[in-house]
Design an enzyme around this catalytic site. Structure first.
Site, PDB file in Angstrom:
ATOM      1  N   HIS A   4      -7.997  -7.310  -7.938  1.00 19.89           N
ATOM      2  CA  HIS A   4      -8.380  -8.228  -6.862  1.00 19.89           C
ATOM      3  C   HIS A   4      -8.561  -7.352  -5.621  1.00 19.89           C
ATOM      4  O   HIS A   4      -7.647  -7.190  -4.814  1.00 19.89           O
ATOM      5  CB  HIS A   4      -7.305  -9.287  -6.634  1.00 19.89           C
ATOM      6  CG  HIS A   4      -7.110 -10.196  -7.811  1.00 19.89           C
ATOM      7  ND1 HIS A   4      -6.477  -9.796  -8.960  1.00 19.89           N
ATOM      8  CD2 HIS A   4      -7.497 -11.485  -8.021  1.00 19.89           C
ATOM      9  CE1 HIS A   4      -6.476 -10.800  -9.821  1.00 19.89           C
ATOM     10  NE2 HIS A   4      -7.092 -11.836  -9.277  1.00 19.89           N
ATOM     11  N   HIS A  38       0.822  -1.217   0.000  1.00 20.39           N
ATOM     12  CA  HIS A  38       0.000   0.000   0.000  1.00 20.39           C
ATOM     13  C   HIS A  38       0.852   1.261   0.000  1.00 20.39           C
ATOM     14  O   HIS A  38       0.466   2.262  -0.599  1.00 20.39           O
ATOM     15  CB  HIS A  38      -0.967  -0.017   1.190  1.00 20.39           C
ATOM     16  CG  HIS A  38      -1.980  -1.122   1.083  1.00 20.39           C
ATOM     17  ND1 HIS A  38      -2.588  -1.698   2.162  1.00 20.39           N
ATOM     18  CD2 HIS A  38      -2.492  -1.764  -0.014  1.00 20.39           C
ATOM     19  CE1 HIS A  38      -3.438  -2.637   1.758  1.00 20.39           C
ATOM     20  NE2 HIS A  38      -3.392  -2.695   0.440  1.00 20.39           N
ATOM     21  N   SER A  52      -6.567  -1.767  -0.514  1.00 21.29           N
ATOM     22  CA  SER A  52      -6.087  -1.000  -1.675  1.00 21.29           C
ATOM     23  C   SER A  52      -7.184  -0.124  -2.303  1.00 21.29           C
ATOM     24  O   SER A  52      -6.898   1.008  -2.721  1.00 21.29           O
ATOM     25  CB  SER A  52      -5.447  -1.932  -2.709  1.00 21.29           C
ATOM     26  OG  SER A  52      -6.266  -3.041  -2.989  1.00 21.29           O
ATOM     27  N   ASP A  80      -3.246  -8.085  -7.546  1.00 20.35           N
ATOM     28  CA  ASP A  80      -2.934  -8.572  -6.194  1.00 20.35           C
ATOM     29  C   ASP A  80      -3.779  -9.815  -5.891  1.00 20.35           C
ATOM     30  O   ASP A  80      -4.651  -9.787  -5.013  1.00 20.35           O
ATOM     31  CB  ASP A  80      -3.229  -7.424  -5.194  1.00 20.35           C
ATOM     32  CG  ASP A  80      -2.947  -7.814  -3.769  1.00 20.35           C
ATOM     33  OD1 ASP A  80      -2.109  -8.697  -3.532  1.00 20.35           O
ATOM     34  OD2 ASP A  80      -3.581  -7.212  -2.868  1.00 20.35           O
TER      35      ASP A  80
HETATM   36  N1  SAM Z   1      -5.958  -5.864  -3.059  1.00 19.44           N
HETATM   37  C1  SAM Z   1      -6.547  -6.031  -1.737  1.00 19.44           C
HETATM   38  C2  SAM Z   1      -5.907  -5.044  -0.793  1.00 19.44           C
HETATM   39  O1  SAM Z   1      -4.706  -4.760  -0.948  1.00 19.44           O
HETATM   40  O2  SAM Z   1      -6.609  -4.533   0.086  1.00 19.44           O
HETATM   41  C3  SAM Z   1      -6.406  -7.445  -1.227  1.00 19.44           C
HETATM   42  C4  SAM Z   1      -6.816  -8.484  -2.191  1.00 19.44           C
HETATM   43  S1  SAM Z   1      -6.695 -10.135  -1.631  1.00 19.44           S
HETATM   44  C5  SAM Z   1      -4.997 -10.431  -1.598  1.00 19.44           C
HETATM   45  C6  SAM Z   1      -7.239 -10.988  -3.060  1.00 19.44           C
HETATM   46  C7  SAM Z   1      -8.724 -10.843  -3.353  1.00 19.44           C
HETATM   47  O3  SAM Z   1      -8.966 -11.369  -4.658  1.00 19.44           O
HETATM   48  C8  SAM Z   1      -9.647 -11.594  -2.428  1.00 19.44           C
HETATM   49  O4  SAM Z   1     -10.591 -10.699  -1.896  1.00 19.44           O
HETATM   50  C9  SAM Z   1     -10.338 -12.639  -3.328  1.00 19.44           C
HETATM   51  O5  SAM Z   1     -11.690 -12.864  -2.962  1.00 19.44           O
HETATM   52  C10 SAM Z   1     -10.253 -11.977  -4.676  1.00 19.44           C
HETATM   53  N2  SAM Z   1     -10.260 -12.854  -5.850  1.00 19.44           N
HETATM   54  C11 SAM Z   1      -9.813 -14.124  -5.971  1.00 19.44           C
HETATM   55  N3  SAM Z   1      -9.890 -14.541  -7.246  1.00 19.44           N
HETATM   56  C12 SAM Z   1     -10.359 -13.479  -7.955  1.00 19.44           C
HETATM   57  C13 SAM Z   1     -10.616 -13.247  -9.341  1.00 19.44           C
HETATM   58  N4  SAM Z   1     -10.390 -14.212 -10.252  1.00 19.44           N
HETATM   59  N5  SAM Z   1     -11.070 -12.039  -9.724  1.00 19.44           N
HETATM   60  C14 SAM Z   1     -11.293 -11.050  -8.804  1.00 19.44           C
HETATM   61  N6  SAM Z   1     -11.072 -11.210  -7.490  1.00 19.44           N
HETATM   62  C15 SAM Z   1     -10.608 -12.402  -7.073  1.00 19.44           C
END
Ligand code: SAM
Length: 278
Positions: free
Chosen positions: A41, A18, A98, A162
């Site tokens: 993500h 971040h 994020s 991510d």
């Molecule tokens: N980027 C966020 C942050 O920094 O606050 C954290 C994201 S977390 C590491 C990954 C997220 O991706 C999860 O909430 C999960 O549910 C979601 N996810 C998993 N597969 C996905 C996909 N194919 N497309 C979109 N989101 C997905």
């Protein structure tokens, strides 16, 4: 889809990701012209640090907790102040994900696209950003973003990728997304976050990226302990295509401080390397 970011929100990896995200956005704000941030993500946007999940792991204490307790020198404070402001704006006992950090930094002309596929997480995310005309919410597979969804009409911008790394395939998907993004949006900045358990494994992946011969690609990695065991998250990194020209010198100041502030055991370290063809 078992990964739930609520267990890890605010940990060292989030803080690293971040703070870098805020530096990339700060650079985009140097010009008045609008930009778009894609968060492929997104998670839920805000995390309650008193909730059962965060309390169970207490990971945030070794991440956001440490940084907020630290007393950084002026030159570091200047680099983390955007992140600090976004954390403060999310409210007492909460940590911004994020989407919330990016949203906090947007000007009125800028836009945000959030992708989240999880059936329980998407409605929470949508609730956090409802009625926000600057934010587009997509209950879609985030990997689509690097395809037909770019380039944005704003032309300038950033894509944060991510994924949860629940299986090893996300490393391959990252390379695929980067290749697609390069073809469709050559000027966009693409940031790929990745976990480091055993460094020899991620080094192989980084070597594959180097062989793609991107014109401008850097890697920055932070380890909080010696990255030799395959079972624990020992560190993390970010590969950035088209980084701002200011980033290398900023990282040169920031990374030693982050290593010292977030270190867990002997062997904590950082590395900044050029993966480009130049
Ligand atoms: N980027 C966020 C942050 O920094 O606050 C954290 C994201 S977390 C590491 C990954 C997220 O991706 C999860 O909430 C999960 O549910 C979601 N996810 C998993 N597969 C996905 C996909 N194919 N497309 C979109 N989101 C997905």
């Amino acid at each position: 889809m078992n990964y739930r970011h609520a267990y890890h929100a605010g940990n060292f990896a989030d803080v690293f990701k971040h703070i870098l995200l805020t530096r990339l956005i700060a650079y985009l704000k140097r010009k008045d012209k609008a930009f778009r941030v894609y968060d492929t993500h997104a998670g839920i946007g805000f995390y309650d640090l008193d909730a059962e999940e965060a309390q169970k792991t207490q990971e945030w204490k070794l991440g956001v907790g440490r940084v907020l307790d630290a007393n950084p020198p002026k030159e570091i404070e200047a680099l983390i102040s955007d992140w600090r402001a976004a954390v403060a704006a999310s409210g007492e006992g909460r940590y911004p994900g994020s989407p919330a950090i990016a949203r906090h930094l947007l000007r009125k002309q800028d836009r945000l696209s959030l992708y989240e596929l999880h059936p329980e997480d998407f409605p929470v995310l949508a609730g956090n950003f409802s009625n926000d005309y600057q934010t587009r919410l997509l209950n879609l597979d985030g990997w689509l973003a690097a395809g037909a969804h770019i380039p944005p009409k704003e032309a300038r911008g950033l894509m944060l990728i991510d994924p949860p790394f629940e299986d090893g395939d996300d490393f391959d998907r990252m390379i695929d997304a980067l290749n697609k993004a390069r073809k469709r949006w050559a000027g966009g900045t693409i940031a790929l976050w990745y976990p480091v358990k055993r460094r020899s494994h991620t080094d192989e992946w980084l070597e594959t990226l180097r062989l793609l011969k991107f014109p401008d690609l850097i890697d920055v990695q932070l380890s909080i302990r010696d990255p030799r065991t395959a079972t624990t998250l020992n560190g993390c990194g970010m590969v950035i295509a088209n980084p701002p020209y200011t980033l290398r010198s900023e990282l040169g100041m920031l990374m030693p401080w982050l290593r010292d502030t977030l270190r867990e055991e002997k062997g904590a370290d950082f590395r900044i390397q050029d993966l480009s063809a130049r």
